[in-house]
Design an enzyme around this catalytic site. Sequence first.
Site, mmCIF file in Angstrom:
data_model
loop_
_atom_site.group_PDB
_atom_site.id
_atom_site.type_symbol
_atom_site.label_atom_id
_atom_site.label_comp_id
_atom_site.label_asym_id
_atom_site.label_seq_id
_atom_site.Cartn_x
_atom_site.Cartn_y
_atom_site.Cartn_z
ATOM 1 N N LYS A 146 0.839 -1.194 0.000
ATOM 2 C CA LYS A 146 0.000 0.000 0.000
ATOM 3 C C LYS A 146 0.878 1.249 0.000
ATOM 4 C CE LYS A 146 -3.728 -0.434 2.587
ATOM 5 N NZ LYS A 146 -4.345 -0.600 3.917
ATOM 6 N N ARG B 286 -2.972 3.398 8.612
ATOM 7 C CA ARG B 286 -3.287 2.174 7.862
ATOM 8 C C ARG B 286 -2.088 1.244 7.842
ATOM 9 N NH1 ARG B 286 -4.645 4.901 2.198
ATOM 10 N NH2 ARG B 286 -5.880 3.025 1.824
ATOM 11 N N GLY C 74 -5.924 -10.149 8.900
ATOM 12 C CA GLY C 74 -5.346 -10.536 10.186
ATOM 13 C C GLY C 74 -4.501 -9.429 10.745
ATOM 14 N N MET D 51 -3.879 -5.133 11.282
ATOM 15 C CA MET D 51 -4.763 -4.145 11.881
ATOM 16 C C MET D 51 -5.670 -3.441 10.871
ATOM 17 S SD MET D 51 -3.766 -1.027 14.272
ATOM 18 C CE MET D 51 -4.138 0.117 12.982
ATOM 19 N N ARG E 41 -3.678 -1.328 -6.349
ATOM 20 C CA ARG E 41 -2.887 -2.569 -6.361
ATOM 21 C C ARG E 41 -3.283 -3.367 -7.589
ATOM 22 N NH1 ARG E 41 -5.961 -4.849 -1.066
ATOM 23 N NH2 ARG E 41 -8.039 -4.683 -1.923
ATOM 24 N N HIS F 208 -8.685 -44.855 -5.199
ATOM 25 C CA HIS F 208 -8.887 -45.348 -6.556
ATOM 26 C C HIS F 208 -9.824 -44.418 -7.333
ATOM 27 C CE1 HIS F 208 -11.070 -47.847 -9.564
ATOM 28 N NE2 HIS F 208 -9.833 -48.241 -9.845
ATOM 29 N N GLU G 38 11.661 -45.994 -15.320
ATOM 30 C CA GLU G 38 10.918 -45.828 -14.065
ATOM 31 C C GLU G 38 11.498 -46.694 -12.969
ATOM 32 O OE1 GLU G 38 6.861 -46.987 -14.885
ATOM 33 O OE2 GLU G 38 7.520 -48.484 -16.324
ATOM 34 N N SER H 73 11.071 -42.584 -21.947
ATOM 35 C CA SER H 73 9.890 -41.921 -21.401
ATOM 36 C C SER H 73 9.915 -42.129 -19.892
ATOM 37 C CB SER H 73 8.653 -42.544 -22.039
ATOM 38 O OG SER H 73 7.494 -42.127 -21.391
ATOM 39 N N ASN I 53 6.069 -41.378 -11.594
ATOM 40 C CA ASN I 53 5.366 -41.890 -10.413
ATOM 41 C C ASN I 53 6.135 -43.080 -9.844
ATOM 42 O OD1 ASN I 53 3.506 -40.037 -11.177
ATOM 43 N ND2 ASN I 53 1.881 -41.485 -11.667
ATOM 44 N N ASP I 54 6.403 -44.044 -10.709
ATOM 45 C CA ASP I 54 7.137 -45.225 -10.250
ATOM 46 C C ASP I 54 8.572 -44.879 -9.893
ATOM 47 O OD1 ASP I 54 5.582 -47.736 -10.227
ATOM 48 O OD2 ASP I 54 5.066 -47.088 -12.243
ATOM 49 N N CYS J 36 6.054 -38.914 -18.630
ATOM 50 C CA CYS J 36 4.628 -39.164 -18.762
ATOM 51 C C CYS J 36 3.940 -39.392 -17.427
ATOM 52 C CB CYS J 36 4.371 -40.348 -19.692
ATOM 53 S SG CYS J 36 4.966 -41.898 -19.034
ATOM 54 N N TYR K 242 9.772 -33.479 -24.498
ATOM 55 C CA TYR K 242 8.330 -33.292 -24.335
ATOM 56 C C TYR K 242 7.876 -33.675 -22.938
ATOM 57 C CZ TYR K 242 7.711 -38.350 -24.699
ATOM 58 O OH TYR K 242 7.772 -39.698 -24.468
HETATM 59 P P1 ADP Z 1 -7.779 -1.985 3.634
HETATM 60 O O1 ADP Z 1 -6.370 -2.417 3.701
HETATM 61 O O2 ADP Z 1 -8.704 -2.831 4.420
HETATM 62 O O3 ADP Z 1 -8.228 -1.723 2.235
HETATM 63 P P2 ADP Z 1 -7.480 0.837 3.931
HETATM 64 O O4 ADP Z 1 -6.265 1.281 4.655
HETATM 65 O O5 ADP Z 1 -7.438 0.937 2.467
HETATM 66 O O6 ADP Z 1 -7.841 -0.594 4.427
HETATM 67 O O7 ADP Z 1 -8.669 1.693 4.513
HETATM 68 C C1 ADP Z 1 -10.018 1.317 4.405
HETATM 69 C C2 ADP Z 1 -10.839 2.476 3.868
HETATM 70 O O8 ADP Z 1 -10.676 3.648 4.657
HETATM 71 C C3 ADP Z 1 -10.420 2.882 2.499
HETATM 72 O O9 ADP Z 1 -11.167 2.229 1.547
HETATM 73 C C4 ADP Z 1 -10.695 4.349 2.415
HETATM 74 O O10 ADP Z 1 -11.938 4.575 1.818
HETATM 75 C C5 ADP Z 1 -10.747 4.777 3.846
HETATM 76 N N1 ADP Z 1 -9.602 5.653 4.103
HETATM 77 C C6 ADP Z 1 -8.353 5.286 4.448
HETATM 78 N N2 ADP Z 1 -7.569 6.379 4.560
HETATM 79 C C7 ADP Z 1 -8.344 7.442 4.276
HETATM 80 C C8 ADP Z 1 -8.103 8.825 4.194
HETATM 81 N N3 ADP Z 1 -6.909 9.353 4.449
HETATM 82 N N4 ADP Z 1 -9.117 9.621 3.849
HETATM 83 C C9 ADP Z 1 -10.342 9.089 3.600
HETATM 84 N N5 ADP Z 1 -10.627 7.807 3.644
HETATM 85 C C10 ADP Z 1 -9.631 6.970 3.982
HETATM 86 MG MG MG Z 2 -8.005 -0.513 1.031
HETATM 87 MG MG MG Z 3 4.657 -46.943 -14.262
#
Ligand code: ADP
Ligand code: MG
Ligand code: MG
Length: 927
Positions: free
Chosen positions: A25, A96, A105, A107, A343, A460, A793, A812, A816-817, A880, A900
């Site tokens: 990001k 972010r 997972g 923040m 992205r 099987h 094989e 060839s 597997n074998d 094969c 091949y």
């Molecule tokens: P994620 O990784 O889950 O996509 P983001 O960091 O992109 O999380 O943030 C989630 C949402 O928060 C974004 O889609 C965006 O709309 C909003 N957001 C994040 N930063 C800003 C910002 N500086 N101004 C306005 N909206 C924001």
């Molecule tokens: Mg986002």
């Molecule tokens: Mg065989």
Amino acid sequence: MTDSKKWVFGFEEGDGKNKKLLGGKGANLCEMTRIGLNVPPGFVISTEACLAYLDDPQRALPPGVWEQTQAAMAAVEKKSGKGFGSASEPLLVSVRSGSAMSMPGMMDTILNLGLNSTTLQGVIKATGDDARFGYDAYRRFIQLFGKVALGVPDELFDREFEQVKHAAHAKQDVDLTAKDLQDISERFLKVVEKHTGRPFPEDPYQQLEIAIKAVFNSWGGKRAVDYRRQFNITPDMANGTAVNVVAMVFGNRGDDSGTGVGFTRNPGTGENKLYGEYLTNAQGEDVVAGIRTPKALDQMDAEMPQMAKELAELRSKLETHYCEVQDFEFTIERGQLFCLQTRNGKMNAQAMVRTSVEMVQEKLITKEQALLRIDPISLEQMLFPRLDPSVKVKPVAKGLPASPGAAAGIAVFDADRAEHLGRDMGQKVILVREETKPEDIHGFFASQGILTSRGGKTSHAAVVARGMGKPCVAGAEGISVDVNRREAIVGENRFKEGDMITIDGSSGAVYLGEIPTVEPDFTPELSTLLGWADEVARLKVMANADTPDDARRSLKYGAVGIGLARTERMFNDTARLPIVIEMILAETPEARQAALDKLLPLQRADFRQLFEVMAPHPVTIRLLDPPIHEFLPDAHQLEKELGELRVLAQSAHGMTALAGTLNLLNVGEQARRDFDVVRRAIDPMLVEEAITKKETMLKKVRALYETNPMLGHRGVRLGITFPEIYQMQIRAILEAAADCAKAGIKIKPQIKVPQVCTAEELRKVKEFVDTIHTQVAAQYGQPVSFKFGTMIEVVRACMRAESLAEEAEFFSFGTNDLTQATFSFSREDAENKFLPLYNQSNILQDNPFEVLDVKGVGKLMKLAVEWGRSVKPDLHVGICGEHGGHPASIAFCDEAGLDYVSCSGPRVPVARLAAAQAALKQRGRKE
Ligand code: ADP
Ligand code: MG
Ligand code: MG
């Protein structure tokens, strides 16, 4: 670490390519700033800072981080013209997380950081006394910060929220007044204080520090650690998370504001058209949270034409810069468009293929880039029938996704019924078994798909279904199959023979009733792409195919020949099995020859069909390989049946005795006649005959019993001990070839011998071939050309490659074998008993039966190639085994100089792309 180390990077100074340092990001925010897109000012704190922080047991920010953060904040203040903590023109930011790989997972984002009782008033003033806006931002911030940075459970906030909403008689959030939202904010502050034992932090810089540390800590949190383990994300792929601090922009400042997400092209179809959703007068999280239903981006033209135009420009700038489909987030604040994230877009296979081809045509990327962009395995998705995604039904049971694709049909509980209903009556059937055995094979042919309640991915059923490219769900343990009653029970449901069911071998789901499937199409784009692949690939791709149908399908998928046709599959047909058994049971060479004479025309017809379908491509036929007793019934079953027959024999004798005394009883004429009918039906003579037959069979089965059949009497060893069998097959091949040649069909027959360990074996079989070849040529008055080669094989075959190459025109590899032989693992036992643990504890990185073991098996292969070619430089070499369809193994085959690879039909497109990628990478390495 010194104080001078650079931890913090303003968006205009960060290296947009360095995702390891700045996270995905952060790097893209820098890159977008650099190319002049409208990104709010901000900065990135590096992943290195994260790792250094986590290394410190005191959990203090590494020296320099805080000072650099303050300096970066000052720069953001300057650019935005606002002050962090200022009472008049307050700057708010989002915090972010973002590592090199996107990873749930970690923040969640905190929005509106910097708000407190003072700055709140500034915000309200700055928005023209919009108190509702101010308190709405405030309550969102307290909840997000409380939850994400301080660990206050969401429910505590939600409860307060609902209470106020209820008291205010508000149906929706938008019905809440500024006063209500103020009330909510105050309650939220108390919630935090009560839960944490401390007042909510007022100082914006303190808020920022807590948030930064929370992001760093989330990298080491259980959720993130588990996720990385689950998906094998190693430190060289992503190590630490960066923190992005971004000046807030507001999409909820009225109808000239809004927020949304876009794809530069449609991720489901690949269509070259902006795709996405937006909401007017809303904050970013509202789109994702599904609180209001967003509108399609198409509608923006009518609603906000100026914005739509700017969005179109943003889209084209993103694509021309990244040369990849982008997935981006934007916010419009009072008519000004900001890009908050971009992205590479995740797409399904169809969209990947279409966008790749079109982007080449638009000169955005090169053919090479298009070929390298796609994961070969994903192409398989495009070739199996799928469940119609518009139909939403819940599965009744779940098993293992053992062979991909979806199929619907009537349930049938044994192979004979499957054949009757499927082949003879032309119905669509699903064969449902507890588990399947080799004698069920004719049922497979007649079925759309296979469902078993026991067994794993290498059972099987799974292996055979995959080989045939038929969908299979294996080990659906929730289903109990009752063959005798021809029904199955699934929880509270049951289905009987003739009831429609649907299975999805890609997900393992089982459904009652028929769910429509959609047929895969080899799209024009896929044809184009694979055409390019064939131009750059050095390896040729052939198919493993046993039947004309298999062969036709592999041709459609672009195979340039058959690398493996297994003759034993042809023996398993119901019409032939009795003749094969007759051949096995034969006591004299004459009796055996009589049976073989019946098989000869059948095999000749098989081969002729294969040749015709594949002409002018090569067809490689492997002479009989499996231990011969595989064609015979099971000994236990025979013993059981014999027992039953013996009981029957006793009863038959008893009945005969009884017949004479029946007139002593006072039974009617009709009853006596009925009795007679039954008595004659189980004539003791007939029963005795049946017993003798079964006994003979049992004797033979016992005689053929082997302790280790896979290392026993099979392959060329059979050909040597029962020469008539191989001679019949060789004759069938050469006669079919002569037939074709006579008919003017250009064909390339190849004969290969399995399980060879010494050149002497090959020489023996070659003698048969030469003799029969001369006879056939004379008999047909027609020269027949063919190639003769060997499977490799057995480890000794690798070691003796030089002398084998003197006899063989091609090698060839049967990997597997060869893998079993190299490891001394029996595959079934390994996969069921110890391999999972070996993989888990990293004793072995992969399952060598899935991923070719380059270090061991591969080394043997390389030696064999080198030694073989030292004798015969033009020795043709291929593979094969199942590995022939796996991209990493294909890359190895390319490097090892094979000519091949041969794989199952549906894998052919995968292999074509993988072969191209291997060639391109090889070229890259040389340059
Ligand atoms: P994620 O990784 O889950 O996509 P983001 O960091 O992109 O999380 O943030 C989630 C949402 O928060 C974004 O889609 C965006 O709309 C909003 N957001 C994040 N930063 C800003 C910002 N500086 N101004 C306005 N909206 C924001
Ligand atoms: Mg986002
Ligand atoms: Mg065989």
